[in-house]
Design a protein around this motif. Sequence first.
Motif, PDB file in Angstrom:
ATOM      1  N   ARG A   2     -57.375   5.596 -22.750  1.00  0.00           N
ATOM      2  CA  ARG A   2     -56.814   4.568 -23.616  1.00  0.00           C
ATOM      3  C   ARG A   2     -57.389   4.687 -25.024  1.00  0.00           C
ATOM      4  O   ARG A   2     -56.731   4.376 -26.004  1.00  0.00           O
ATOM      5  N   GLU A   3     -58.621   5.177 -25.104  1.00  0.00           N
ATOM      6  CA  GLU A   3     -59.286   5.336 -26.401  1.00  0.00           C
ATOM      7  C   GLU A   3     -58.494   6.254 -27.329  1.00  0.00           C
ATOM      8  O   GLU A   3     -58.412   6.020 -28.537  1.00  0.00           O
ATOM      9  N   SER A   6     -55.833   4.537 -29.488  1.00  0.00           N
ATOM     10  CA  SER A   6     -56.188   3.477 -30.435  1.00  0.00           C
ATOM     11  C   SER A   6     -56.243   4.018 -31.866  1.00  0.00           C
ATOM     12  O   SER A   6     -56.671   5.149 -32.100  1.00  0.00           O
ATOM     13  N   PHE A   9     -59.822   4.896 -33.064  1.00  0.00           N
ATOM     14  CA  PHE A   9     -60.310   6.232 -32.689  1.00  0.00           C
ATOM     15  C   PHE A   9     -59.889   7.259 -33.735  1.00  0.00           C
ATOM     16  O   PHE A   9     -60.703   8.050 -34.204  1.00  0.00           O
ATOM     17  N   SER A  63     -66.952   5.274 -38.418  1.00  0.00           N
ATOM     18  CA  SER A  63     -67.213   6.242 -37.346  1.00  0.00           C
ATOM     19  C   SER A  63     -68.688   6.346 -36.956  1.00  0.00           C
ATOM     20  O   SER A  63     -69.023   7.074 -36.036  1.00  0.00           O
ATOM     21  N   SER A  82     -68.617   8.074 -26.240  1.00  0.00           N
ATOM     22  CA  SER A  82     -67.810   8.577 -25.130  1.00  0.00           C
ATOM     23  C   SER A  82     -67.517  10.064 -25.329  1.00  0.00           C
ATOM     24  O   SER A  82     -67.546  10.568 -26.458  1.00  0.00           O
ATOM     25  N   ARG A  85     -64.478  10.734 -27.679  1.00  0.00           N
ATOM     26  CA  ARG A  85     -64.833  10.484 -29.078  1.00  0.00           C
ATOM     27  C   ARG A  85     -65.743  11.594 -29.598  1.00  0.00           C
ATOM     28  O   ARG A  85     -65.563  12.078 -30.710  1.00  0.00           O
TER      29      ARG A  85
END
Length: 177
Positions: A2-3, A6, A9, A63, A82, A85
């Motif tokens: 899901r990240e 977004s 992200f 960030s 994560s 990321r």
Amino acid sequence: MRELRSSAFWRAVLAEFLGSLLYALLGLGASLRWAPGPPSVVGAALAFGLAQTTLVQALGHVSGGHVNPAITLAFLMASQLSLPRALGYLLAQVLGMLAGAGVLYGVTPGPVRGTLGLSALHPGVGPGQGTVVELLLTAQFVLCVFASFDDRHDGRPAMAAVPVGFSLALGHLFGVR
């Protein structure tokens, strides 16, 4: 995953790309021999440190302002980031650094450009010694970043960019020669 969908992200990944581009452009640009004589180690160290400070301050809220793959890997290993990321940041940082070097190459006259800031080991330093120095300097930089952004730190988190930049400049002053 899901990240990955977004907008936050992708803003963060873009911030890492732009930060890395500017870091390479400014740091390497200051390392070039614009005037006759030996290159200024202090000037290059300050340029890299000030670029890091500026970019952490400007992009930190988007960030984290990693700009450096070592910082991203350290945050990943410390479970502060994560895997998607971290991979996005690493790709953006590598592409940003290449783009920054490409821009610098394009705007710099040939005689000034030289090796574009590429450095080599001192003749008296072997590859093993150089690797150990790099590891130690990277460790001190990563430790400073973690200490500067620690929530338990009694200092002022808004000023975290300053010690991070000084730490990077210190590493350059010690390691460049």
